[in-house]
Design a protein around this motif. Structure first.
Motif, PDB file in Angstrom:
ATOM      1  N   ALA A 197     -11.949  -9.937 -17.012  1.00  0.00           N
ATOM      2  CA  ALA A 197     -10.649  -9.806 -16.364  1.00  0.00           C
ATOM      3  C   ALA A 197     -10.307  -8.371 -16.011  1.00  0.00           C
ATOM      4  O   ALA A 197      -9.393  -8.126 -15.217  1.00  0.00           O
ATOM      5  CB  ALA A 197      -9.555 -10.382 -17.269  1.00  0.00           C
ATOM      6  N   VAL A 198     -11.033  -7.412 -16.580  1.00  0.00           N
ATOM      7  CA  VAL A 198     -10.750  -6.006 -16.301  1.00  0.00           C
ATOM      8  C   VAL A 198     -11.395  -5.535 -14.996  1.00  0.00           C
ATOM      9  O   VAL A 198     -11.134  -4.417 -14.549  1.00  0.00           O
ATOM     10  CB  VAL A 198     -11.234  -5.099 -17.461  1.00  0.00           C
ATOM     11  N   LYS A 199     -12.214  -6.399 -14.383  1.00  0.00           N
ATOM     12  CA  LYS A 199     -12.883  -6.015 -13.141  1.00  0.00           C
ATOM     13  C   LYS A 199     -12.095  -6.567 -11.953  1.00  0.00           C
ATOM     14  O   LYS A 199     -11.999  -7.784 -11.792  1.00  0.00           O
ATOM     15  CB  LYS A 199     -14.320  -6.538 -13.112  1.00  0.00           C
ATOM     16  N   PRO A 200     -11.537  -5.697 -11.116  1.00  0.00           N
ATOM     17  CA  PRO A 200     -10.736  -6.172  -9.984  1.00  0.00           C
ATOM     18  C   PRO A 200     -11.602  -6.852  -8.930  1.00  0.00           C
ATOM     19  O   PRO A 200     -12.827  -6.709  -8.905  1.00  0.00           O
ATOM     20  CB  PRO A 200     -10.108  -4.891  -9.430  1.00  0.00           C
ATOM     21  N   LEU A 201     -10.930  -7.574  -8.046  1.00  0.00           N
ATOM     22  CA  LEU A 201     -11.596  -8.234  -6.929  1.00  0.00           C
ATOM     23  C   LEU A 201     -11.176  -7.558  -5.626  1.00  0.00           C
ATOM     24  O   LEU A 201     -10.092  -6.990  -5.530  1.00  0.00           O
ATOM     25  CB  LEU A 201     -11.208  -9.715  -6.867  1.00  0.00           C
ATOM     26  N   SER A 202     -12.046  -7.643  -4.639  1.00  0.00           N
ATOM     27  CA  SER A 202     -11.686  -7.168  -3.308  1.00  0.00           C
ATOM     28  C   SER A 202     -11.229  -8.350  -2.471  1.00  0.00           C
ATOM     29  O   SER A 202     -11.412  -9.514  -2.837  1.00  0.00           O
ATOM     30  CB  SER A 202     -12.877  -6.473  -2.645  1.00  0.00           C
ATOM     31  N   LEU A 203     -10.623  -8.040  -1.327  1.00  0.00           N
ATOM     32  CA  LEU A 203     -10.141  -9.073  -0.419  1.00  0.00           C
ATOM     33  C   LEU A 203     -10.924  -9.039   0.876  1.00  0.00           C
ATOM     34  O   LEU A 203     -11.113  -7.970   1.465  1.00  0.00           O
ATOM     35  CB  LEU A 203      -8.660  -8.859  -0.105  1.00  0.00           C
ATOM     36  N   MET A 204     -11.362 -10.212   1.328  1.00  0.00           N
ATOM     37  CA  MET A 204     -11.923 -10.331   2.665  1.00  0.00           C
ATOM     38  C   MET A 204     -10.783 -10.497   3.653  1.00  0.00           C
ATOM     39  O   MET A 204      -9.872 -11.307   3.439  1.00  0.00           O
ATOM     40  CB  MET A 204     -12.842 -11.553   2.760  1.00  0.00           C
ATOM     41  N   VAL A 205     -10.828  -9.743   4.741  1.00  0.00           N
ATOM     42  CA  VAL A 205      -9.783  -9.813   5.767  1.00  0.00           C
ATOM     43  C   VAL A 205     -10.440  -9.950   7.132  1.00  0.00           C
ATOM     44  O   VAL A 205     -11.634  -9.675   7.302  1.00  0.00           O
ATOM     45  CB  VAL A 205      -8.878  -8.561   5.724  1.00  0.00           C
ATOM     46  N   HIS A 206      -9.627 -10.331   8.118  1.00  0.00           N
ATOM     47  CA  HIS A 206     -10.184 -10.620   9.438  1.00  0.00           C
ATOM     48  C   HIS A 206     -10.411  -9.367  10.265  1.00  0.00           C
ATOM     49  O   HIS A 206     -11.359  -9.292  11.037  1.00  0.00           O
ATOM     50  CB  HIS A 206      -9.255 -11.578  10.195  1.00  0.00           C
ATOM     51  N   ASP A 207      -9.551  -8.339  10.100  1.00  0.00           N
ATOM     52  CA  ASP A 207      -9.699  -7.126  10.888  1.00  0.00           C
ATOM     53  C   ASP A 207      -8.906  -5.994  10.251  1.00  0.00           C
ATOM     54  O   ASP A 207      -8.262  -6.164   9.211  1.00  0.00           O
ATOM     55  CB  ASP A 207      -9.257  -7.343  12.336  1.00  0.00           C
ATOM     56  N   ALA A 208      -8.930  -4.829  10.904  1.00  0.00           N
ATOM     57  CA  ALA A 208      -8.321  -3.625  10.333  1.00  0.00           C
ATOM     58  C   ALA A 208      -6.800  -3.705  10.278  1.00  0.00           C
ATOM     59  O   ALA A 208      -6.162  -2.942   9.525  1.00  0.00           O
ATOM     60  CB  ALA A 208      -8.745  -2.396  11.139  1.00  0.00           C
ATOM     61  N   GLN A 209      -6.177  -4.604  11.030  1.00  0.00           N
ATOM     62  CA  GLN A 209      -4.725  -4.727  10.986  1.00  0.00           C
ATOM     63  C   GLN A 209      -4.236  -5.126   9.597  1.00  0.00           C
ATOM     64  O   GLN A 209      -3.083  -4.840   9.232  1.00  0.00           O
ATOM     65  CB  GLN A 209      -4.256  -5.748  12.020  1.00  0.00           C
ATOM     66  N   ALA A 210      -5.106  -5.755   8.822  1.00  0.00           N
ATOM     67  CA  ALA A 210      -4.718  -6.198   7.479  1.00  0.00           C
ATOM     68  C   ALA A 210      -4.458  -5.027   6.543  1.00  0.00           C
ATOM     69  O   ALA A 210      -3.772  -5.183   5.530  1.00  0.00           O
ATOM     70  CB  ALA A 210      -5.808  -7.097   6.896  1.00  0.00           C
ATOM     71  N   MET A 211      -4.997  -3.845   6.859  1.00  0.00           N
ATOM     72  CA  MET A 211      -4.807  -2.713   5.945  1.00  0.00           C
ATOM     73  C   MET A 211      -3.338  -2.375   5.796  1.00  0.00           C
ATOM     74  O   MET A 211      -2.859  -2.135   4.678  1.00  0.00           O
ATOM     75  CB  MET A 211      -5.616  -1.510   6.427  1.00  0.00           C
ATOM     76  N   ALA A 212      -2.609  -2.329   6.884  1.00  0.00           N
ATOM     77  CA  ALA A 212      -1.186  -2.012   6.793  1.00  0.00           C
ATOM     78  C   ALA A 212      -0.409  -3.135   6.124  1.00  0.00           C
ATOM     79  O   ALA A 212       0.632  -2.899   5.501  1.00  0.00           O
ATOM     80  CB  ALA A 212      -0.621  -1.745   8.187  1.00  0.00           C
ATOM     81  N   GLN A 213      -0.905  -4.368   6.225  1.00  0.00           N
ATOM     82  CA  GLN A 213      -0.210  -5.519   5.654  1.00  0.00           C
ATOM     83  C   GLN A 213      -0.328  -5.563   4.139  1.00  0.00           C
ATOM     84  O   GLN A 213       0.641  -5.907   3.438  1.00  0.00           O
ATOM     85  CB  GLN A 213      -0.780  -6.804   6.251  1.00  0.00           C
ATOM     86  N   TYR A 214      -1.495  -5.185   3.617  1.00  0.00           N
ATOM     87  CA  TYR A 214      -1.731  -5.325   2.186  1.00  0.00           C
ATOM     88  C   TYR A 214      -1.839  -3.992   1.441  1.00  0.00           C
ATOM     89  O   TYR A 214      -1.951  -3.985   0.217  1.00  0.00           O
ATOM     90  CB  TYR A 214      -3.001  -6.150   1.944  1.00  0.00           C
ATOM     91  N   CYS A 215      -1.801  -2.885   2.170  1.00  0.00           N
ATOM     92  CA  CYS A 215      -1.997  -1.579   1.535  1.00  0.00           C
ATOM     93  C   CYS A 215      -0.926  -0.588   1.981  1.00  0.00           C
ATOM     94  O   CYS A 215      -0.346  -0.704   3.051  1.00  0.00           O
ATOM     95  CB  CYS A 215      -3.383  -1.017   1.876  1.00  0.00           C
ATOM     96  N   MET A 216      -0.707   0.425   1.129  1.00  0.00           N
ATOM     97  CA  MET A 216       0.235   1.504   1.437  1.00  0.00           C
ATOM     98  C   MET A 216      -0.539   2.794   1.659  1.00  0.00           C
ATOM     99  O   MET A 216      -1.679   2.939   1.222  1.00  0.00           O
ATOM    100  CB  MET A 216       1.199   1.712   0.269  1.00  0.00           C
ATOM    101  N   GLN A 217       0.119   3.742   2.337  1.00  0.00           N
ATOM    102  CA  GLN A 217      -0.441   5.082   2.511  1.00  0.00           C
ATOM    103  C   GLN A 217      -1.880   5.014   3.051  1.00  0.00           C
ATOM    104  O   GLN A 217      -2.799   5.635   2.512  1.00  0.00           O
ATOM    105  CB  GLN A 217      -0.408   5.852   1.189  1.00  0.00           C
ATOM    106  N   VAL A 218      -2.060   4.226   4.103  1.00  0.00           N
ATOM    107  CA  VAL A 218      -3.393   4.055   4.683  1.00  0.00           C
ATOM    108  C   VAL A 218      -3.774   5.324   5.449  1.00  0.00           C
ATOM    109  O   VAL A 218      -3.117   5.673   6.434  1.00  0.00           O
ATOM    110  CB  VAL A 218      -3.438   2.839   5.622  1.00  0.00           C
ATOM    111  N   PRO A 219      -4.802   6.027   5.029  1.00  0.00           N
ATOM    112  CA  PRO A 219      -5.169   7.267   5.723  1.00  0.00           C
ATOM    113  C   PRO A 219      -5.888   6.987   7.038  1.00  0.00           C
ATOM    114  O   PRO A 219      -6.442   5.895   7.246  1.00  0.00           O
ATOM    115  CB  PRO A 219      -6.101   7.962   4.734  1.00  0.00           C
ATOM    116  N   ARG A 220      -5.869   7.983   7.907  1.00  0.00           N
ATOM    117  CA  ARG A 220      -6.588   7.873   9.174  1.00  0.00           C
ATOM    118  C   ARG A 220      -8.052   7.531   8.938  1.00  0.00           C
ATOM    119  O   ARG A 220      -8.672   6.794   9.710  1.00  0.00           O
ATOM    120  CB  ARG A 220      -6.476   9.204   9.929  1.00  0.00           C
ATOM    121  N   ALA A 221      -8.633   8.060   7.848  1.00  0.00           N
ATOM    122  CA  ALA A 221     -10.047   7.823   7.552  1.00  0.00           C
ATOM    123  C   ALA A 221     -10.358   6.337   7.395  1.00  0.00           C
ATOM    124  O   ALA A 221     -11.455   5.881   7.738  1.00  0.00           O
ATOM    125  CB  ALA A 221     -10.455   8.579   6.292  1.00  0.00           C
ATOM    126  N   ALA A 222      -9.414   5.570   6.866  1.00  0.00           N
ATOM    127  CA  ALA A 222      -9.655   4.135   6.675  1.00  0.00           C
ATOM    128  C   ALA A 222      -9.843   3.435   8.013  1.00  0.00           C
ATOM    129  O   ALA A 222     -10.748   2.600   8.178  1.00  0.00           O
ATOM    130  CB  ALA A 222      -8.489   3.520   5.899  1.00  0.00           C
TER     131      ALA A 222
END
Length: 400
Positions: A54-79
């Motif tokens: 349970a201490v190992k996190p999971l990643s999320l599969m997403v359809h495209d880069a637009q999901a970064m702003a939806q599920y993440c904060m402070q998204v850098p230009r590098a992402a």
């Protein structure tokens, strides 16, 4: 439970996921065990079925880069730069998570990894399900990752709701995980993408300005303007002299090609000069050695700068074009100045005779060469204040 075998009925797989079930999905790397990444109960099933700590996190599969702003904060230009270069593909990008991502996905942490898989069936499934999918590899923890749907069934037949047969995975190795939530950015897991491939993509997304020109033309003034704008300035002449003191490999190559020019680990410059300056082929051979090492060190410094999330760098080299370093630059600026002005600057700066200053200038390329080979030319024929203003104006224009 009967595990359904799905080939083309992706709407059925999407329905299972929306209802909280688990579906094994194909990717370009390995098969993943997917559940709704917004449903804590579905995610808990993934942990249970895999026997994942349970201490190992999971990643999320997403359809495209637009999901970064939806599920993440402070998204850098590098992402976005990495997503543009590698998505869909085998790269997981770790960012600061929004609260909408359940804590069980993040294993209680503050970050979440996102990945866009390069497989048509799973991309279509993501589109139909309209959900991010928590999807670690579809194997019991510690077992080899599956590359076919049959291998998934050998692990989980009767334990998951469905498996999508998307054929054999082409890469067969997990995605590379890069953490962009803090600087310097770092690779958390080496995978299908080599680490330097990731950093080189960030370098290519930066603005890199090449500055070249003969001695006494005023390159330093242009570089100071860039430095004031926040640029990393790489002086290739300084890099070369640092390598003479630190790179035993470079000195060994020089010694092998020019015997007697390296003594007790130090380059004997007068001896080397006596060999190469009257022999065109010898000089070309020397440049081939030193340019290769200087270019490698420049690449290393650019990668380190990109890992800090920086966006602007400058490379200063008289042989910028001949060495191949110009290929790293988005724009190359040539700095030129009238002959008499250069002679005067050299004499005042270095305390040398007029004859020696003339000889040094005559040994270098003429102003016309830089006009023909550079994207823009900065002509330094007036006062220092005027040239500084010219540099700032031109650099702002080429970076805009």
């Amino acid at each position: 439970m009967k595990t359904e075998w799905i080939t083309t009925q992706l709407d059925r797989a999407a329905e299972i996921l929306r209802q909280g079930g688990l579906v094994a999905v194909p990717t370009e790397t390995v098969y993943g065990l997917a559940g709704s990444g917004l449903d804590p109960a579905a995610v808990e099933q993934i942990y249970e079925v895999k026997g994942r700590p349970a201490v190992k996190p999971l990643s999320l599969m997403v359809h495209d880069a637009q999901a970064m702003a939806q599920y993440c904060m402070q998204v850098p230009r590098a992402a976005y730069a990495l997503a543009e270069r590698f998505w869909p593909g085998p790269l997981t990008i770790v960012l600061q998570s929004r609260d909408c991502v359940p804590g069980i996905v993040r294993a209680g942490g503050e970050t979440v990894g996102l990945r866009c898989p390069d497989h048509p069936a799973t991309l279509e499934l993501l589109r139909q399900a309209q959900l991010p999918l928590a999807a670690p590899s579809a194997n019991p923890s510690g077992a080899p990752s599956p590359k076919t749907a049959d291998e998934v069934l050998r692990y989980f037949d009767g334990k998951i709701d469905a498996v999508i047969d998307g054929g054999a995975c082409g890469i067969g190795r997990e995605s590379t995980i890069v953490d962009l939530s803090v600087t310097p950015y770092c690779v958390l897991r080496a995978g299908a993408l080599p680490e330097n491939t990731v950093w080189d993509a960030l370098v290519r997304s930066m603005q890199v300005v090449g500055i070249t020109g003969g001695t006494g033309c005023g390159k330093t003034t242009a570089l100071n303007v860039l430095r004031d704008m926040g640029a990393l300035v790489i002086d290739c002449d300084a890099v070369y002299h640092e390598l003479l003191a630190s790179s035993s490999e470079m000195l060994a190559e020089v010694a092998a090609r020019f015997p007697g020019t390296v003594e007790h680990g130090a380059l004997q410059r007068k001896k080397l000069g006596a060999v190469v300056f009257d022999d065109v082929q010898a000089l070309e051979d020397l440049n081939a050695i030193t340019h290769r090492y200087v270019c490698a060190e420049v690449d290393r410094r650019l990668r380190d700068w990109a890992r800090m999330g920086e966006r602007l760098a400058a490379i200063d080299a008289i042989a910028l074009i001949e060495s191949g370093l110009a290929e790293r630059c988005g724009v190359v600026l040539g700095v030129t100045a009238p002959r008499e002005a250069r002679i005067g600057r050299l004499m005042a700066r270095e305390g040398i005779s007029r004859a020696y200053a003339e000889a040094r200038i005559d040994a270098q390329k003429p102003n016309k060469w830089f006009a023909e080979h550079c994207d823009r030319v900065l002509e330094n024929s007036g006062s220092l204040d005027t040239f500084q203003k010219t540099c700032k104006q031109v650099i702002q224009e080429v970076l805009a």
